[in-house]
Write a protein that holds these residues in place. Sequence first.
Motif, short mmCIF file in Angstrom:
data_model
loop_
_atom_site.label_atom_id
_atom_site.label_comp_id
_atom_site.label_asym_id
_atom_site.label_seq_id
_atom_site.Cartn_x
_atom_site.Cartn_y
_atom_site.Cartn_z
N THR A 205 0.83 -1.20 0.00
CA THR A 205 0.00 0.00 0.00
C THR A 205 0.87 1.25 0.00
OG1 THR A 205 -1.51 -1.27 1.42
CG2 THR A 205 -2.01 1.06 1.11
N PRO A 207 -0.54 4.85 -0.30
CA PRO A 207 -1.76 5.62 -0.53
C PRO A 207 -1.54 7.01 -1.11
CG PRO A 207 -1.51 5.02 1.80
CD PRO A 207 -0.27 4.62 1.11
N SER A 208 -0.45 7.66 -0.78
CA SER A 208 -0.25 9.03 -1.26
C SER A 208 0.36 9.07 -2.65
CB SER A 208 0.64 9.80 -0.29
OG SER A 208 0.00 9.95 0.94
N ARG A 229 -3.82 2.58 -5.21
CA ARG A 229 -3.14 2.82 -3.92
C ARG A 229 -2.63 1.52 -3.30
NH1 ARG A 229 -7.59 5.88 -0.63
NH2 ARG A 229 -8.88 4.46 -1.82
N GLN A 247 3.40 5.22 3.63
CA GLN A 247 2.34 6.23 3.62
C GLN A 247 2.59 7.35 2.62
OE1 GLN A 247 -0.33 5.78 5.28
NE2 GLN A 247 0.15 4.33 6.92
N GLN A 248 3.82 7.82 2.55
CA GLN A 248 4.09 8.97 1.67
C GLN A 248 5.27 8.71 0.73
OE1 GLN A 248 4.38 12.65 3.91
NE2 GLN A 248 2.87 11.96 5.38
#
Lengths: 256, 242
Positions: A205, A207-208, A229, A247-248
Motif C-alpha cells: 500500500t 496511498p499518497s 493505492r 504512507q508517503q
Amino acid sequence: MSYWRWSLTAVRQATKAAAVLAAVFLFIGVASVEAQKKFSRMYPGSNNVRIQLINRTGTVTVEGWNRSEISITAILEAPVANLEPQNQSGTIVINLVRDNQGRAEVGNVNFLIRVPVSAMVDIETKIGNLSVSNVSGGLVRARISSEGDITLTNIGSSAVSAENVIGDIFFDGVMQENGNYRFSSMRGNINLRIPFNSSFRLVATAPSTRNISMGPFGTGSLNYMGDGRRVVGKFGEGSATLSVTNQQGSITFLRR
Amino acid sequence: MDCISCKDHLSPFMDDDLEQTVAEQVREHLSACDDCALALEEIAAVLAACHESDPADASPPNADAMWLRISNVIDADIAEQERRRLAERTPPKRSWNFTFLQLASGFAAVVVISSLLTIVAIRNYLQPTGDDIYTRTKTEQTTIEKLLGRVGLIDSPEAARERQVREQQAAIDYWDQRVALRRSQWDKRTREAFDRNMQVIEQSLVQYRSNLKENPEDEISAEMLDAVMRDKMNLLRDFSDL
C-alpha cells in the motif's frame, strides 16, 4: 635587499601560523578522542542466540559471522551513555533507554555487533540508522521510532520486520516458505530485492504516491485496488506473507 | 325411584331421617344405580373427612350450608360425568402416524439442511468475499457480521471506526501529556527530530481524515488512518521515556 627581508619575514610568519594551526588541530583531535569511549565485549553464544538492543541515538550495525560468539563493540560519544549489557539465559539484552533513564543528554552510541549467522536479531533505536547483514535466524526485527534508514542485506530469516517514520528501507534476502515479512514507513523509499523464485502473498500500500513498482514480479496474479493505492495478490504459490506500507513514499520490487 | 329423586334423598338417607318406605326405595335404587351409589360414597367420604378434621377448622354447625356444599360437589361431579360422555361421543382427533422410512428420511433431510446452512455460515464468516482472504480489510463485513449489525448486536463499520479512533485519541492524549513533561529535557537534536516526524504523521492524518470525509466508505483510507494513529501513539510513547 628589501625584497629578501620581506620574504624572510613572510616565511617566519607562515611558519608560526602553521605551528599554531597544527597545535589547534592536535588539541581538537585529542579532545575528540578523549570525548569518545570505546566499549568492547565478547559473549559465548549458541546457534539460536538472540540479541535484543534498544538504543537511544546512533547507528547500529549487526553482522552475521561463522562463529558462535557474540562480539559487541560500541563507540560512545560524549556525554557518554551508561551501557550495561545483560546475558539473560541465552539472550543478550542491551537497553540504553532503561540504563540512562532520567538523563537529559546522552551522546550517540554507535554499535558494531557480530552474531552467529543463525542468531535472532531484535534491534530498535529512537534516532539513527540500523543495518543488519548475513543473518538467517528465526527473526530479524529492526525498528526506528523516528528517522533513520534501515538496511537489511543477505537476510534469510523467516520473520522479518522493518519499521521507521522517515527514512528508506532496503531489504535484500530470501523469502522463506511460510515466512512473514513486514515493512512499514511513513516517508521514504522501500526497496525489496528478492529472488524471482520467491513465493508470497502480497499486500502493498502506497496511498499518497500510488508508486508501487512490481518490476519483474508484476507477472503474478496481482490486483490493483483503490485507484492504484494498493496491490494485492499472489506471486508463485503464495506461501509467505508480505506486507508493505509506505504512507508517503514509494515501494519498489527488484530481482535479486 | 329415578336418579334425581334418589339424590334428593341422599342427605336425609345418610342421617336416617327418611321414612322406612322411602329409605327402602333409595336403598333399592342405590343397589341398581352406580352413579347414585358413587355419589353416596362421596358424600360419605366428605362427611368422614369432616369428622376427622380439626374441630377448630370445622365449619359452623349449619346443616343447610353443609348440605348445600355437598350438593354442589355432587352437581359438579355429574357435570364432569356428562362432559366425559360427550367427549367419548366426539370422534378422536387425527394423529400423525409415520412409517420408519418417512421418519428416517425426514431426519436425514433436517441433518443435511442444517449442515449445509452451518457450512455456508462458517465459510462466510471465515472467508469473506474477495479473491483472497488476505485482501480482507477491517471494514469489510461477513454476512453474519452484517446480520448482527442490523439487529444491533455489533457496531457498523463507521461506528466501530469512530469508537476505535476515540480510544486511540485517548491513548494519544495520555502520551502527549507525558511527552510535554519530558520535552524540556531533550536536547535540540531530539526535539527537532521529534517535531519533524510528528509533522509527517500529522500530514497523513489530515489526508486520511479528508479522504474519509469525502468518502466514508473508503476502506483503504480508514485502514491507513488507523495505522497512522498507531504510529503517532508509538512515536509519542517512544519519546516519552527519553
